[in-house]
Scaffold this motif. Sequence first.
Motif, PDB file in Angstrom:
ATOM      1  N   HIS A  46     -25.783  24.795  52.874  1.00 17.94           N
ATOM      2  CA  HIS A  46     -25.465  25.883  51.945  1.00 17.94           C
ATOM      3  C   HIS A  46     -26.368  27.101  52.115  1.00 17.94           C
ATOM      4  O   HIS A  46     -26.167  28.113  51.461  1.00 17.94           O
ATOM      5  CB  HIS A  46     -25.555  25.398  50.501  1.00 17.94           C
ATOM      6  CG  HIS A  46     -24.469  24.458  50.118  1.00 17.94           C
ATOM      7  ND1 HIS A  46     -23.213  24.878  49.710  1.00 17.94           N
ATOM      8  CD2 HIS A  46     -24.429  23.114  50.091  1.00 17.94           C
ATOM      9  CE1 HIS A  46     -22.469  23.827  49.443  1.00 17.94           C
ATOM     10  NE2 HIS A  46     -23.180  22.742  49.663  1.00 17.94           N
ATOM     11  N   GLY A  47     -27.345  27.012  52.935  1.00 17.54           N
ATOM     12  CA  GLY A  47     -28.226  28.147  53.127  1.00 17.54           C
ATOM     13  C   GLY A  47     -29.009  28.478  51.871  1.00 17.54           C
ATOM     14  O   GLY A  47     -29.373  27.598  51.094  1.00 17.54           O
ATOM     15  N   LEU A  48     -29.237  29.751  51.664  1.00 16.90           N
ATOM     16  CA  LEU A  48     -30.004  30.235  50.507  1.00 16.90           C
ATOM     17  C   LEU A  48     -29.037  30.815  49.486  1.00 16.90           C
ATOM     18  O   LEU A  48     -28.300  31.752  49.786  1.00 16.90           O
ATOM     19  CB  LEU A  48     -30.990  31.315  50.958  1.00 16.90           C
ATOM     20  CG  LEU A  48     -32.122  30.841  51.860  1.00 16.90           C
ATOM     21  CD1 LEU A  48     -32.702  32.009  52.634  1.00 16.90           C
ATOM     22  CD2 LEU A  48     -33.190  30.141  51.042  1.00 16.90           C
ATOM     23  N   PHE A  95     -26.974  35.990  51.879  1.00 18.47           N
ATOM     24  CA  PHE A  95     -27.433  35.262  53.055  1.00 18.47           C
ATOM     25  C   PHE A  95     -26.296  34.443  53.650  1.00 18.47           C
ATOM     26  O   PHE A  95     -25.490  33.854  52.920  1.00 18.47           O
ATOM     27  CB  PHE A  95     -28.578  34.322  52.690  1.00 18.47           C
ATOM     28  CG  PHE A  95     -29.913  34.992  52.591  1.00 18.47           C
ATOM     29  CD1 PHE A  95     -30.288  35.635  51.425  1.00 18.47           C
ATOM     30  CD2 PHE A  95     -30.786  34.988  53.658  1.00 18.47           C
ATOM     31  CE1 PHE A  95     -31.526  36.266  51.327  1.00 18.47           C
ATOM     32  CE2 PHE A  95     -32.013  35.607  53.584  1.00 18.47           C
ATOM     33  CZ  PHE A  95     -32.380  36.251  52.409  1.00 18.47           C
ATOM     34  N   GLY A  96     -26.262  34.391  54.989  1.00 21.70           N
ATOM     35  CA  GLY A  96     -25.409  33.435  55.650  1.00 21.70           C
ATOM     36  C   GLY A  96     -26.003  32.051  55.480  1.00 21.70           C
ATOM     37  O   GLY A  96     -27.142  31.896  55.022  1.00 21.70           O
ATOM     38  N   ARG A  97     -25.249  31.025  55.861  1.00 20.22           N
ATOM     39  CA  ARG A  97     -25.722  29.665  55.683  1.00 20.22           C
ATOM     40  C   ARG A  97     -26.734  29.242  56.731  1.00 20.22           C
ATOM     41  O   ARG A  97     -27.352  28.185  56.616  1.00 20.22           O
ATOM     42  CB  ARG A  97     -24.552  28.682  55.668  1.00 20.22           C
ATOM     43  CG  ARG A  97     -23.648  28.874  54.481  1.00 20.22           C
ATOM     44  CD  ARG A  97     -22.591  27.803  54.392  1.00 20.22           C
ATOM     45  NE  ARG A  97     -21.789  27.955  53.176  1.00 20.22           N
ATOM     46  CZ  ARG A  97     -20.876  27.090  52.771  1.00 20.22           C
ATOM     47  NH1 ARG A  97     -20.631  26.002  53.473  1.00 20.22           N
ATOM     48  NH2 ARG A  97     -20.202  27.313  51.654  1.00 20.22           N
ATOM     49  N   GLY A  98     -26.915  30.058  57.733  1.00 23.56           N
ATOM     50  CA  GLY A  98     -27.933  29.778  58.731  1.00 23.56           C
ATOM     51  C   GLY A  98     -27.420  28.984  59.913  1.00 23.56           C
ATOM     52  O   GLY A  98     -26.436  28.241  59.816  1.00 23.56           O
ATOM     53  N   THR A 114     -34.304  27.497  61.778  1.00 24.48           N
ATOM     54  CA  THR A 114     -33.025  27.976  61.267  1.00 24.48           C
ATOM     55  C   THR A 114     -33.073  29.481  61.163  1.00 24.48           C
ATOM     56  O   THR A 114     -34.020  30.041  60.609  1.00 24.48           O
ATOM     57  CB  THR A 114     -32.717  27.352  59.893  1.00 24.48           C
ATOM     58  OG1 THR A 114     -32.670  25.928  60.032  1.00 24.48           O
ATOM     59  CG2 THR A 114     -31.371  27.832  59.370  1.00 24.48           C
ATOM     60  N   GLN A 149     -32.190  26.145  48.135  1.00 23.69           N
ATOM     61  CA  GLN A 149     -31.744  25.867  49.497  1.00 23.69           C
ATOM     62  C   GLN A 149     -31.335  24.413  49.601  1.00 23.69           C
ATOM     63  O   GLN A 149     -32.130  23.514  49.342  1.00 23.69           O
ATOM     64  CB  GLN A 149     -32.841  26.178  50.523  1.00 23.69           C
ATOM     65  CG  GLN A 149     -32.371  26.005  51.954  1.00 23.69           C
ATOM     66  CD  GLN A 149     -33.400  26.432  52.976  1.00 23.69           C
ATOM     67  OE1 GLN A 149     -34.597  26.227  52.802  1.00 23.69           O
ATOM     68  NE2 GLN A 149     -32.947  27.063  54.039  1.00 23.69           N
ATOM     69  N   TYR A 171     -34.189  31.462  44.660  1.00 20.84           N
ATOM     70  CA  TYR A 171     -33.135  30.891  45.469  1.00 20.84           C
ATOM     71  C   TYR A 171     -33.268  29.369  45.463  1.00 20.84           C
ATOM     72  O   TYR A 171     -34.363  28.830  45.317  1.00 20.84           O
ATOM     73  CB  TYR A 171     -33.249  31.342  46.932  1.00 20.84           C
ATOM     74  CG  TYR A 171     -32.975  32.794  47.196  1.00 20.84           C
ATOM     75  CD1 TYR A 171     -34.005  33.732  47.169  1.00 20.84           C
ATOM     76  CD2 TYR A 171     -31.689  33.239  47.500  1.00 20.84           C
ATOM     77  CE1 TYR A 171     -33.756  35.071  47.434  1.00 20.84           C
ATOM     78  CE2 TYR A 171     -31.441  34.577  47.772  1.00 20.84           C
ATOM     79  CZ  TYR A 171     -32.479  35.475  47.736  1.00 20.84           C
ATOM     80  OH  TYR A 171     -32.224  36.810  48.002  1.00 20.84           O
ATOM     81  N   GLN A 230     -23.215  26.264  62.808  1.00 24.16           N
ATOM     82  CA  GLN A 230     -24.145  25.725  61.826  1.00 24.16           C
ATOM     83  C   GLN A 230     -25.341  25.088  62.538  1.00 24.16           C
ATOM     84  O   GLN A 230     -26.467  25.173  62.070  1.00 24.16           O
ATOM     85  CB  GLN A 230     -23.453  24.689  60.944  1.00 24.16           C
ATOM     86  CG  GLN A 230     -24.316  24.186  59.794  1.00 24.16           C
ATOM     87  CD  GLN A 230     -23.554  23.286  58.846  1.00 24.16           C
ATOM     88  OE1 GLN A 230     -22.348  23.090  58.974  1.00 24.16           O
ATOM     89  NE2 GLN A 230     -24.257  22.709  57.873  1.00 24.16           N
ATOM     90  N   PHE A 273     -31.321  32.880  59.779  1.00 22.98           N
ATOM     91  CA  PHE A 273     -30.439  33.391  58.732  1.00 22.98           C
ATOM     92  C   PHE A 273     -30.201  34.886  58.924  1.00 22.98           C
ATOM     93  O   PHE A 273     -31.124  35.632  59.232  1.00 22.98           O
ATOM     94  CB  PHE A 273     -31.066  33.218  57.344  1.00 22.98           C
ATOM     95  CG  PHE A 273     -31.226  31.801  56.890  1.00 22.98           C
ATOM     96  CD1 PHE A 273     -32.440  31.141  57.051  1.00 22.98           C
ATOM     97  CD2 PHE A 273     -30.181  31.134  56.278  1.00 22.98           C
ATOM     98  CE1 PHE A 273     -32.604  29.839  56.613  1.00 22.98           C
ATOM     99  CE2 PHE A 273     -30.339  29.830  55.838  1.00 22.98           C
ATOM    100  CZ  PHE A 273     -31.555  29.176  56.003  1.00 22.98           C
TER     101      PHE A 273
END
Lengths: 114, 113
Positions: free
Chosen positions: A41-43, B103-106, B86, A37, A35, B9, B88
Amino acid sequence: DAGITQSPRHKVTETGTPVTLRCHQTENHRYMYWYRQDPGHGLRLIHYSYGVKDTDKGEVSDGYSVSRSKTEDFLLTLESATSSQTSVYFCAISESGASTDTQYFGPGTRLTVL
Amino acid sequence: GQQVMQIPQYQHVQEGEDFTTYCNSSTTLSNIQWYKQRPGGHPVFLIQLVKSGEVKKQKRLTFQFGEAKKNSSLHITATQTTDVGTYFCAGGPTSGGSYIPTFGRGTSLIVHP
């Protein structure tokens, strides 16, 4: 923590140079993932592997290649690094790829491309 | 493809206030997992929900999975500075085969003492 290591942990490189990141696991898990990061944008999944020499693309695979010659090692290669590939890269593993598997993450590699 | 939206977010709270993050999927999920990432750290698995309407608790954390299995929430009661990080969510599709979670963006939680 699961036995996952990533190397190097930090790397600074220049645009156009090749870079290889390594993920090593001692859990004998079948699935391995790369992944990236980035803030906001998260993972995002780059590539994953479901066995030795068995790999597939994720949502952001352009500019990346992977290889898995042994169960315990999963390599991520940037053939010609670009500044847009500056990111934190996480390797993850899961036991069998089942929907209920937990993903265990490595400590991450911070890559800066100048 | 499957999308997992996570809001907000960012969330700033005073220590002792409650916190909630929401996760919404465009498609029905087989299950949902929650992870926490401390600043400078890596994501760590917290919990998994599988059944429609399922609710699980871990001390001050309450996790819910919606009846339609398209949404989930994480609620923290009386936040502490140790809750900073964070959070997720990650959801898997209902079709068979390998599980590649989305995964969501957290949601980044900032707790002010």
